[in-house]
Write a protein that holds these residues in place. Sequence first.
Motif, PDB file in Angstrom:
ATOM      1  N   SER A 323      28.320 135.139 -22.088  1.00  0.00           N
ATOM      2  CA  SER A 323      27.291 135.289 -21.051  1.00  0.00           C
ATOM      3  C   SER A 323      26.628 136.659 -21.144  1.00  0.00           C
ATOM      4  N   ASP A 324      27.442 137.688 -21.280  1.00  0.00           N
ATOM      5  CA  ASP A 324      26.925 139.050 -21.365  1.00  0.00           C
ATOM      6  C   ASP A 324      26.080 139.239 -22.622  1.00  0.00           C
ATOM      7  N   LEU A 325      26.565 138.723 -23.750  1.00  0.00           N
ATOM      8  CA  LEU A 325      25.841 138.859 -25.019  1.00  0.00           C
ATOM      9  C   LEU A 325      24.481 138.171 -24.959  1.00  0.00           C
ATOM     10  N   GLU A 326      24.469 136.924 -24.500  1.00  0.00           N
ATOM     11  CA  GLU A 326      23.220 136.165 -24.485  1.00  0.00           C
ATOM     12  C   GLU A 326      22.221 136.742 -23.497  1.00  0.00           C
ATOM     13  N   LEU A 327      22.709 137.186 -22.347  1.00  0.00           N
ATOM     14  CA  LEU A 327      21.802 137.779 -21.359  1.00  0.00           C
ATOM     15  C   LEU A 327      21.225 139.086 -21.890  1.00  0.00           C
ATOM     16  N   THR A 328      22.056 139.896 -22.536  1.00  0.00           N
ATOM     17  CA  THR A 328      21.591 141.158 -23.122  1.00  0.00           C
ATOM     18  C   THR A 328      20.529 140.890 -24.190  1.00  0.00           C
ATOM     19  N   TYR A 329      20.764 139.899 -25.036  1.00  0.00           N
ATOM     20  CA  TYR A 329      19.829 139.532 -26.103  1.00  0.00           C
ATOM     21  C   TYR A 329      18.495 139.064 -25.502  1.00  0.00           C
ATOM     22  N   ASN A 330      18.575 138.195 -24.509  1.00  0.00           N
ATOM     23  CA  ASN A 330      17.359 137.658 -23.898  1.00  0.00           C
ATOM     24  C   ASN A 330      16.550 138.735 -23.183  1.00  0.00           C
ATOM     25  N   ILE A 331      17.235 139.693 -22.559  1.00  0.00           N
ATOM     26  CA  ILE A 331      16.547 140.810 -21.906  1.00  0.00           C
ATOM     27  C   ILE A 331      15.885 141.708 -22.956  1.00  0.00           C
TER      28      ILE A 331
END
Length: 516
Positions: A323-331
Amino acid sequence: MKATDDLFQLIKAMSKTEKGYFKKFASKQTIGSKNVYVRLFEAIELQNEYDEEQIKTKFKGEKFAATLYSTKNYLFNLVLKSLSAYHSEKFAVSKLNNILTELNVLFEKGLYKQFKTLLNKAIEIAKENDKPFYLALLYNKEMTALTTDYYTTEKGVNFEELKKRSLDNLRSITVNEEYNLLYNELFLLSKEMGSIRTKSDLDRLNLIANNPLLRGESKADNFDAKFKHYSILGHYYRIVNDNKSWIKYRKALLDLLESDKRFIRENPRSYVLALNNYLNACVIQGFRKEFENGIQKLKNFAAQFENRKEFIDLQTRTFLLVSDLELTYNIKFCLFGKIIRSIEDINKGLERFSRHLQESRKLSLYNKLAYACFIMNDLERGLHYISRILNSKDAGKEPEQHSIARIKNLIIHFESGNYDHLEYAVKSTKRYLSKAERFHGFEKTVLAFVTKAMNTNDEKTKMEIFGMFKKDLIKLKADPFERNAIEQFDMISWAEGKMKKRPFAEILAEKTEVPD
């Protein structure tokens, strides 16, 4: 005695086959009718939430119910024994522990030939699995057998050869333990200080990094030592913002683990963490292809543990990391549609894993969710995530996350026009940051800006305040001790958007190379 749900949590973490094995295992402990431990196990197994009063009522009048605390304690240990027996052949350490007991039995019975055969087998297992601590115990037994050979007809071992092997192995253990101490010292220090904000922080960190063990890899001559060597340097270079070296050592650790499939099989959590750390570095470096391939690899690896209760902690941890990785990438790449989907998926996951998640483990994700909501102009939801951090019980566990949350809280309230609340929030934030010794240049700049801007009604003056705020932040960003704090929330782009009367997300997208 206060009731605890330790036994309940252990039972709920067991798979169907583990529970079946326990019932057979426990039944062998008592002759006759169904024993009380199996009955208590089954009663707790049926509960959705632990209810001790319900248990007492169910077994009212039975002898063990009067001493429920000690009965539960015995059952807890009995369950652990059954789990140890069930998994004994899966892990090298379990096999070696069992063999050590068997060696003691054979030696005490004077069966020296059988003892030596089993001892040689154990030494091979310990060598193959790079277990120097167990080798030390086994070499000690081999030394004991050598003296016994004087009284038997069995051929002995060369003493000088055994002595050399033992001393070489002890040196290996010493180096491993020195690496282990360094690893834990760095971890605890980084938890305490978070990002480097002062020269004093950097000096403390460099004291660890300058240890002779970290000068080259020559002393890391076994798997465990290499594991710690790469982990320490990867963590160090992340904190000091040396991104090139950071990703180098994260990749070295991942390659090391992937060279040993047996280690991954026995230590899936270590592999998940190593892959996560590498992917985190890929995001920051902008290595999109490597990230997209790696995140799929992580999801594929984690899929084998889905719906298996014995791996609930790994499932929970993987959910948080992905969750943290994907949200960071999308941001980072302004993938706004994916940001919205990420927020919804994370909320579903938080609900699913709520019983297994300590609040302190959610704080970093809450901070990232709040920032994502701010970008998408969902200010109310952003404040919801910030309040989860501010209202968490133990602010001492993650001081950096609490500090970041308080700064974000001010900006989101300012953007929402909650000026009446801001006056109190500014004072409260300043008090907290000063007490926590986290009131540095960035924090002072944000508080000074909010104080001026919220007390200004004239639009022209307010724009001038935004302009000065932007200039101050750009100047601070050149300071290596302030850069990390500034990069967690792009307030420079936010101030620019306010001055140009354009949405924050639009300014971010304009500055970002968005992937196809």
